[in-house]
Design a protein around this motif. Structure first.
Motif, PDB file in Angstrom:
ATOM      1  N   THR A  39      56.231  -5.859  29.507  1.00 31.70           N
ATOM      2  CA  THR A  39      54.551  -5.135  29.824  1.00 31.70           C
ATOM      3  C   THR A  39      54.729  -6.571  30.723  1.00 31.70           C
ATOM      4  N   ARG A  88      51.620   5.298  31.489  1.00 31.80           N
ATOM      5  CA  ARG A  88      52.716   4.384  31.517  1.00 31.80           C
ATOM      6  C   ARG A  88      53.178   4.068  32.669  1.00 31.80           C
ATOM      7  N   SER A 112      55.981   3.291  35.311  1.00 31.51           N
ATOM      8  CA  SER A 112      56.516   2.037  34.886  1.00 31.51           C
ATOM      9  C   SER A 112      58.100   1.465  36.100  1.00 31.51           C
ATOM     10  N   ARG A 169      63.108  -3.875  28.237  1.00 29.88           N
ATOM     11  CA  ARG A 169      61.910  -3.153  28.320  1.00 29.88           C
ATOM     12  C   ARG A 169      60.538  -4.582  28.336  1.00 29.88           C
ATOM     13  N   VAL A 218      56.795  -2.368  32.160  1.00 26.32           N
ATOM     14  CA  VAL A 218      56.061  -1.420  32.409  1.00 26.32           C
ATOM     15  C   VAL A 218      55.026  -1.722  31.917  1.00 26.32           C
TER      16      VAL A 218
END
Length: 525
Positions: free
Chosen positions: A242, A219, A221, A240, A212
């Motif tokens: 970043t 956002r 993803s 999940r 993400v």
């Protein structure tokens, strides 16, 4: 001291400031440790092979004591001290992107020369100087993509006097080599300790991952999962994260997700070990950063494997065992030495004698003299014979020197093994008598077969059905229970319990304790 691909590594070193024996400052220490301007370099041996080098970034001099504490960090650290200029790409290889970003800081830099090899993975994008993005952040993003780059700054000598350094930034899909025959690291051997780690905790294990970006309001993803693994019975484990705040392109996120799934779908499997640097392959000479190594380990977790490779038979047993009978427990293996040529044994033995008792013999069915034909010999030997009577009977051997052997019960019409109880000399005979009642002339009979003897101490009885063990392998030479059998000593090829090609993505060197620790992962090759 530590080095790692695509990563800056630091160390703090004691540098002598003052020589009390001379009563003067240590020459060169002050100008040689200026932060941001000078470097400290570790050398190996008389050939001054460069093991490690870092720029000085901190110097702490105590009021009491002769040594200053100088902190150094490898030159990859410099990429975190510069910001990306204005650069853009359209369907360009990741290596070229990295090269362009580094080139944007070449003015007033540290004198890097770039040696680049394309990855085959292409992206489009742009960076602006106004975004305040550090070069290190871009390189990290490019290195975590699926099929991404690796980079490392290599130091070398620019002249024969070893007074000037070269600084080469290598950018490639892989740093280091995968030789056909890598250096070998063994335990027991040069390896002194280590751990084999299998980790499926939250940090390392996930079969459904989503990358993400926080760079946009919506956002964007990208998701990657191992549906075959999950469909095969594994629970779904999600993660999940970043990978970068400035990522806006979905294709970049997809590459991050694919790379992460490869690393986490089965969790972390890692072998960490430390070796004696005095006996281990030399870093910077025998192997280099990024090279493949071969680990060969035998321990409680990975016991040594012993494979039987065969050998030459050391004994041949010329008797066989009737399928429906367990032979009398024997004390020796029995090679044939003598028999009488009368046929008739159902399993192919040569029958030694067939006795038809006459009437008036009482309970004495048979008395067979000189079973093995050796007569009144002084040879100490064991002897055995297969015996069958048409009625229930008892049998034993008899020696003029040793007397009666163990008495054996014979079932009617069943071949039974009868043998001497001890090693005997002289004539050895067989005595067979009825279990109950007198002999019936013309009806009762006794047959013997497979008369065998062996010199005392020749070994234990065996045949092709004897279970194999650590010392020997047993085989029939033909039809089971109707052929000879062999006993073959086992020759062993001993192999390490764990043999794995690993890739050294880093190294830790401890000069005080003479240890080297490759930082490894499973090799692709």
């Amino acid at each position: 001291m530590k080095r790692k691909i695509s990563e800056a590594c630091d160390v703090t070193i004691g540098v002598k400031m003052y020589d009390h024996e001379r009563g003067a400052p240590q020459p060169g220490w002050l100008e040689g440790t200026i932060g941001g301007l000078t470097m400290l370099v570790a050398l190996d041996g008389d050939d001054e092979q460069i093991l490690w080098g870092g720029m000085n970034v901190r110097r702490i001099a105590p009021l009491v004591g002769s040594y200053a504490q100088v902190s150094c960090v490898t030159l990859e650290h410099y990429f975190g001290r510069r910001y990306v200029g204005d650069v853009s790409w359209n369907n360009v290889d990741l290596t070229q992107i990295a090269n362009d970003v580094v080139d944007s800081i070449s003015t007033a830099g540290i004198g890097l020369v770039v040696a680049a090899t394309n990855t085959g993975v292409k992206l489009s994008g742009e960076y602006a100087n106004s975004e305040d993005i550090r070069v290190a952040a871009v390189l990290e993003t490019l290195s975590t993509l699926y099929g991404g780059i690796e980079y490392a700054v290599e130091l070398g000598w620019a002249n024969a006097d070893h007074t000037v350094l070269t600084k080469t930034l290598r950018i490639a899909p892989r740093i280091g080599l995968a030789p056909v025959t890598p250096t070998t690291w063994s335990f027991p051997g040069c390896i002194t300790g280590g751990n084999f780690t299998e980790d499926f905790t939250t940090e390392f294990g996930a079969n459904d991952v989503t990358a993400v970006s926080s760079g946009e309001v919506d956002r964007p993803s990208a998701r990657a999962s191992d549906e075959a693994l999950i469909g095969g019975g594994w629970p779904r484990y999600e993660r999940r994260w970043t990978p970068g705040t400035s990522i806006t392109r979905e294709s970049t996120l997809e590459s991050h997700a694919a790379a992460e799934l490869v690393n986490t779908r089965l969790g972390l499997t890692q072998f960490d070990f430390t070796a004696d640097s005095r006996t281990a392959p030399r870093f910077g000479v025998d192997w280099f950063l990024g090279d493949d190594l071969m680990a060969e380990v035998s321990c409680d977790r990975f016991p040594e494997v012993a494979t039987i490779t065969g050998g030459t038979a050391d004994a041949v047993n010329l008797t066989t065992t009737p399928k429906n009978q367990t032979p009398y427990p024997n004390d020796s293996f029995w090679p044939v030495t003598a028999n009488v040529a009368i046929t008739g044994h159902p399993l192919g033995f040569t029958v030694g004698a067939r006795v038809n008792p006459t009437s008036g013999a009482g309970n004495a069915l048979a008395s067979v003299y000189n079973l093995d034909g050796l007569g009144d010999t002084a040879i100490s030997r064991w002897l055995g014979v297969w015996v069958k009577a048409n009625r229930a009977a008892n049998a034993h051997t008899y020696s003029t020197a040793s007397g009666d052997g163990p008495e054996v019960s014979l079932l009617a019409n069943v071949w039974t093994w009868v043998r001497t109880g001890t090693a005997s000399v002289g004539h050895i005979s067989l005595i067979v008598f009825t279990a109950a009642g007198n002999v019936v002339a013309g009806t009762d009979k006794v047959e013997i077969a497979g008369v065998v003897s062996a010199v005392a101490g020749a070994g234990s009885y065996f045949d092709g059905d004897t279970p194999d063990n650590n010392l020997h392998t047993y085989d029939w030479t033909g039809t089971p229970n109707a052929s000879t059998s062999t006993r073959t000593p086992n020759n062993y090829m001993r192999s390490p319990g764990f043999t794995e090609r690993l890739r050294a993505t880093g190294v830790e060197l401890d000069f005080d304790n003479h240890t080297v620790k490759p930082i490894t992962q499973e090799a692709d090759s």
